[in-house]
Design a protein around this motif. Structure first.
Motif, PDB file in Angstrom:
ATOM      1  N   SER A 131       0.833  -1.204   0.000  1.00 14.92           N
ATOM      2  CA  SER A 131       0.000   0.000   0.000  1.00 14.92           C
ATOM      3  C   SER A 131       0.867   1.253   0.000  1.00 14.92           C
ATOM      4  O   SER A 131       2.110   1.182   0.065  1.00 14.92           O
ATOM      5  CB  SER A 131      -0.932   0.003   1.211  1.00 14.92           C
ATOM      6  N   LYS A 132       0.211   2.386  -0.074  1.00 13.03           N
ATOM      7  CA  LYS A 132       0.917   3.669  -0.119  1.00 13.03           C
ATOM      8  C   LYS A 132       1.723   3.919   1.147  1.00 13.03           C
ATOM      9  O   LYS A 132       2.786   4.554   1.098  1.00 13.03           O
ATOM     10  CB  LYS A 132      -0.109   4.793  -0.328  1.00 13.03           C
ATOM     11  N   ASP A 133       1.245   3.420   2.285  1.00 13.27           N
ATOM     12  CA  ASP A 133       1.955   3.586   3.545  1.00 13.27           C
ATOM     13  C   ASP A 133       2.820   2.376   3.889  1.00 13.27           C
ATOM     14  O   ASP A 133       3.063   2.077   5.057  1.00 13.27           O
ATOM     15  CB  ASP A 133       0.975   3.873   4.682  1.00 13.27           C
ATOM     16  N   ASN A 134       3.258   1.625   2.839  1.00 16.75           N
ATOM     17  CA  ASN A 134       4.226   0.526   2.966  1.00 16.75           C
ATOM     18  C   ASN A 134       3.713  -0.602   3.852  1.00 16.75           C
ATOM     19  O   ASN A 134       4.442  -1.151   4.683  1.00 16.75           O
ATOM     20  CB  ASN A 134       5.559   1.046   3.511  1.00 16.75           C
ATOM     21  N   ILE A 135       2.448  -0.963   3.691  1.00 16.40           N
ATOM     22  CA  ILE A 135       1.847  -2.092   4.397  1.00 16.40           C
ATOM     23  C   ILE A 135       1.647  -3.223   3.397  1.00 16.40           C
ATOM     24  O   ILE A 135       1.071  -3.021   2.326  1.00 16.40           O
ATOM     25  CB  ILE A 135       0.505  -1.706   5.048  1.00 16.40           C
ATOM     26  N   SER A 143      -3.687   4.232   0.851  1.00 11.06           N
ATOM     27  CA  SER A 143      -3.223   3.803   2.161  1.00 11.06           C
ATOM     28  C   SER A 143      -4.030   2.593   2.619  1.00 11.06           C
ATOM     29  O   SER A 143      -5.012   2.200   1.980  1.00 11.06           O
ATOM     30  CB  SER A 143      -3.346   4.945   3.172  1.00 11.06           C
TER      31      SER A 143
END
Length: 305
Positions: free
Chosen positions: A74-78, A123
């Motif tokens: 995801s955009k938040d590195n998940i 995100s």
């Protein structure tokens, strides 16, 4: 007999190659000598034996393809595991046959790559809350790429979005912290409201007490004023009666006599209560002297009459 059987079988084979029935749910792609000839719609058709052949058969109904789970960031590195379903339909049998080798496999792979790209723009929270928008974006991108394949991408549905176990544990801690934060905010708000209500109550109590004291002082002042007025009226009435008595015959003599009696009475009380007398005690007998004089005067007046 054997030759007749062979002839019958040969004629049956020729008819099998000559006649073609296309089912309602399919289209057939015909090649003549290895070259595309036409696409046959459902119905009864004739072919040229040994020249025409059915090269491809395509189902024209809506097809559902399962997209296997894949890892996305995801955009938040998940890291997420996402799977879904692709709904498509063959619109052009020729392009579906010659535009790509296997449109089903191509559609699934394209759905996977597009899904990874779209999830990378969102995100973690947005992937859950904006699933509908994510589905529409994937369909739009796949539909653009699948036009040369002769298929129509109808819709895409995400089945599951599964974060990793570590992410789930972190989210659980975050949710617990958020709940604790909301509870503390609620308690603080309740305490604030209680303090406000208490201060307002104390303020109103002080106002009520001051109003009561003010009203008490007003009532006391009114009572004192009324008492003074009553006393003044009584004194005025007494003075008026005294003035009337003085104006009558013998009033002055009566007044003088009254004053003498009061003076003598008060002098006697002072002498009786005092330990040291600064006035001769014989003054206390003045009252008897005056009484005797009055009796003499009365007797004289009686004799003259």
């Amino acid at each position: 007999m054997f030759a007749f059987t062979i002839l019958i079988l040969f004629i049956g084979f020729i008819l099998y190659k000559l006649l073609l029935i296309v089912p309602m749910r399919e289209v057939h792609v015909i090649e003549r000598l290895g070259k595309f000839r036409t696409v046959l719609e459902p119905g009864f058709h004739f072919l040229i034996p040994f020249f025409d052949r059915v090269a491809y058969r395509h189902d024209t109904r809506e097809q559902v393809l399962d997209v296997p789970p894949q890892s996305c960031i995801s955009k938040d590195n998940i890291q997420l595991e996402v799977d879904g379903l692709v709904y498509l339909k063959v619109m052009d049998g020729k392009l579906a046959s010659y535009g790509i080798e296997d449109y089903r496999l191509a559609a699934v792979n394209l759905a996977q790559t597009t899904m990874r790209s779209e999830i990378g723009k969102l995100s973690l929270s947005e992937t859950f809350s904006e699933r509908e928008r994510l589905n529409e974006a994937i369909v739009r991108e796949i539909d653009k790429a699948s036009n040369p394949w002769g298929i129509k991408m109808l819709r895409y549905e995400i089945k599951n979005i599964s974060p990793s176990r570590h992410v789930i544990h972190t989210l659980e801690k975050q949710m617990e912290a958020e709940r604790r934060k909301r509870a503390e905010i609620t308690l603080a708000s309740a305490e604030k409201a209680a303090m406000i209500n208490l201060s307002q109550g104390e303020r109103q109590e002080a106002i009520n007490i001051s109003e009561g004291q003010k009203q008490k002082r007003i009532n006391e002042a009114k009572g004192t004023a009324q008492e003074i007025a009553i006393v003044a009226n009584a004194q005025a009435q007494a003075m008026s009666l005294v003035a009337q008595a003085l104006a009558a015959d013998g009033g002055n003599e009566a007044m003088n006599m009254q004053l003498k009696e009061q003076f003598i009475e008060q002098i006697g009380q002072v002498i009786a209560q005092a330990d040291i007398a600064v006035v001769p005690t014989e003054l206390a007998k003045i009252e008897g002297f005056f009484e005797g004089m009055e009796q003499v005067a009365d007797s004289v007046k009686g004799a003259k009459v």
